[in-house]
Write a protein that holds these residues in place. Sequence first.
Motif, short mmCIF file in Angstrom:
data_model
loop_
_atom_site.label_atom_id
_atom_site.label_comp_id
_atom_site.label_asym_id
_atom_site.label_seq_id
_atom_site.Cartn_x
_atom_site.Cartn_y
_atom_site.Cartn_z
N ARG A 18 22.56 16.73 -4.60
CA ARG A 18 21.15 16.76 -4.25
C ARG A 18 20.67 15.35 -3.98
NH1 ARG A 18 16.80 17.96 -8.82
NH2 ARG A 18 14.96 18.20 -7.54
N PRO A 19 19.90 15.15 -2.91
CA PRO A 19 19.40 13.79 -2.64
C PRO A 19 18.65 13.25 -3.86
CG PRO A 19 18.93 15.22 -0.79
CD PRO A 19 19.47 16.10 -1.88
N GLY A 20 18.89 11.99 -4.18
CA GLY A 20 18.26 11.42 -5.37
C GLY A 20 19.25 11.28 -6.52
N LEU A 69 22.63 9.59 -7.53
CA LEU A 69 23.55 8.55 -7.06
C LEU A 69 24.94 8.85 -7.57
CD1 LEU A 69 21.39 5.37 -7.83
CD2 LEU A 69 21.44 6.75 -5.75
N LEU A 123 28.76 7.19 -8.17
CA LEU A 123 29.58 5.98 -8.21
C LEU A 123 31.04 6.38 -8.37
CD1 LEU A 123 27.47 3.73 -10.62
CD2 LEU A 123 27.49 3.70 -8.15
N ILE A 124 31.88 5.82 -7.53
CA ILE A 124 33.32 6.03 -7.67
C ILE A 124 33.90 4.69 -8.11
CG2 ILE A 124 35.46 6.61 -6.48
CD1 ILE A 124 33.73 8.26 -4.50
N ASP A 128 29.20 2.41 -5.18
CA ASP A 128 28.42 3.40 -4.44
C ASP A 128 29.36 4.26 -3.59
OD1 ASP A 128 26.52 4.66 -2.95
OD2 ASP A 128 25.54 2.82 -2.23
N GLU A 180 28.79 5.81 -1.04
CA GLU A 180 28.54 5.65 0.40
C GLU A 180 29.52 4.66 1.02
OE1 GLU A 180 24.41 5.08 1.58
OE2 GLU A 180 23.76 6.19 -0.19
N VAL A 206 30.83 8.68 -11.66
CA VAL A 206 29.60 8.70 -12.45
C VAL A 206 28.46 9.24 -11.58
CG1 VAL A 206 27.91 7.26 -13.64
CG2 VAL A 206 30.32 6.75 -13.87
N ILE A 218 24.36 9.54 -11.42
CA ILE A 218 23.11 9.06 -12.01
C ILE A 218 21.95 9.70 -11.26
CG2 ILE A 218 21.73 7.07 -12.66
CD1 ILE A 218 24.15 5.31 -12.23
N THR A 278 18.09 9.93 -10.17
CA THR A 278 16.90 9.09 -10.11
C THR A 278 15.67 9.98 -10.10
OG1 THR A 278 16.83 9.13 -7.71
CG2 THR A 278 18.10 7.38 -8.72
N LEU A 279 15.90 11.26 -10.26
CA LEU A 279 14.81 12.22 -10.07
C LEU A 279 14.01 12.47 -11.33
CD1 LEU A 279 16.80 14.73 -7.90
CD2 LEU A 279 14.94 13.27 -7.14
#
Lengths: 343, 110
Positions: free
Chosen positions: B73-75, B77, B79-80, B84, B86, B102, B104, B106-107
């Motif tokens: 879901r957008p929001g 994050l 981590l690999i 990031d 991305e 991981v 995380i 932000t929502l």
Amino acid sequence: MPVLCSSCSEKRAVLKRPKTGHSLCKACFFWAFEEEVHHTIVTAKLFKPGETVGVAASGGKDSTVLAHVMKLLNQRHGYGLELMLISVDEGITGYRDDSLETVKRNQQQYDLPLKIVSYEELYGWTMDAIVKQVGLKNNCTFCGVFRRQALDRGAVMLKVDKICTGHNADDVAETVLMNVLRGDIARLRRCTAISTASEGDGVVPRCKPLKYAYEKEIVLYAYFKKLDYFSTECIYSPNAYRGYARTFLKDLESIRPSSIMDIIHSGENLSVRDGVKMPVQGTCSRCGYISSQALCKSCVLLEGLNRGLPKLGIGKHHRLHEKLLSQQPLTESEQRKLKPVDF
Amino acid sequence: MSACVWAACVCGTQICYCSLSAEILLLFSGINENVYEHVSMWFTGNMKQLLVWIQRNLLKERPELFVQGDTVRPGILVLINDADWELMGELDYQLEDQDNIVFISTLHGG
């Protein structure tokens, strides 16, 4: 395959910045993030040397990053500011008590004085008690209105010159959207301002040094710096309307990361045509706080709570203000409308 | 090949550090350290397949709070190995032995 930092070309990049599209390593990201906040502070002339600045601290990611960065920049660039932390204890068991523990640890970690002001001492009501009376429908209205004033009261007690809050770019963009959706022209016009004008006695000017910092970067800054912060949703929260604006904004961001900055840019450059009716800012005739009505929102909400008529401050009941001020009794039909609904 | 999926949300004391929101915490509430082992023994594939696997095996309710379409879901994050996702090819990233993932959120409020 690791991507190299586009700035130093030496170390492994750890994030793709939503604002610039650059891939940066940890050290270059920290530097860029901090210096951009510095740039924001300097460009908008947020502080003057010698000022005492209160950092509004909730223990959450934004205010923890703000406190950390303010402390760091104050030293790095010699702002000459005296910093302190101001926290508001809304009286929410299982939420604010835990997050305040985080703030107390931050106080130690950053070695800054801390002042906690509580709803209970200021208003005689905790959020727990308010929710018991009003239920979970309009409780966020009480909390939001009381918090704004509580921060000001805390700031006055601490004699700070300014307050800075952890509002980030996503928050500002969200607020622009919400004000558009609600048709709230007065707020739409001022919500993108980086600092509030001095509004009178008892109101301390506020500013948002993280106004142009993306939430993603704030979260990753806190994560990579291993900052100690608290991340739980308020137990009374779901501020539903903001939630929709938020989800919408996040969806836009995932397609086009610049959307957030673009919305802020639109908000900043809107001008309201002459002749649009705006509320006139005055002062509350009971407590002296800024208000566009005879009584400020906080006094009306409080009066409603104390009279057992919690809906008094929800919606528009301006015509009752005169009655409240002169302590006239309300009629039975007026009372009935303002009683708590069963839930 | 197997990967360790640190759903980053368990172990009482690590919660603040991992900064996972209550939202995700709730979603993953069944996980404990044994499940990590379980995951590391069983999981092979790319990130896209991992999300499907998480949805099937770890998310008991309200998967819409974690996934949207075939991605997160957008929001939220991702981590690999502390970078990031991305930068790592996102859904196409092929998990390798000892990878740390991981999530995380932000929502939630600041």
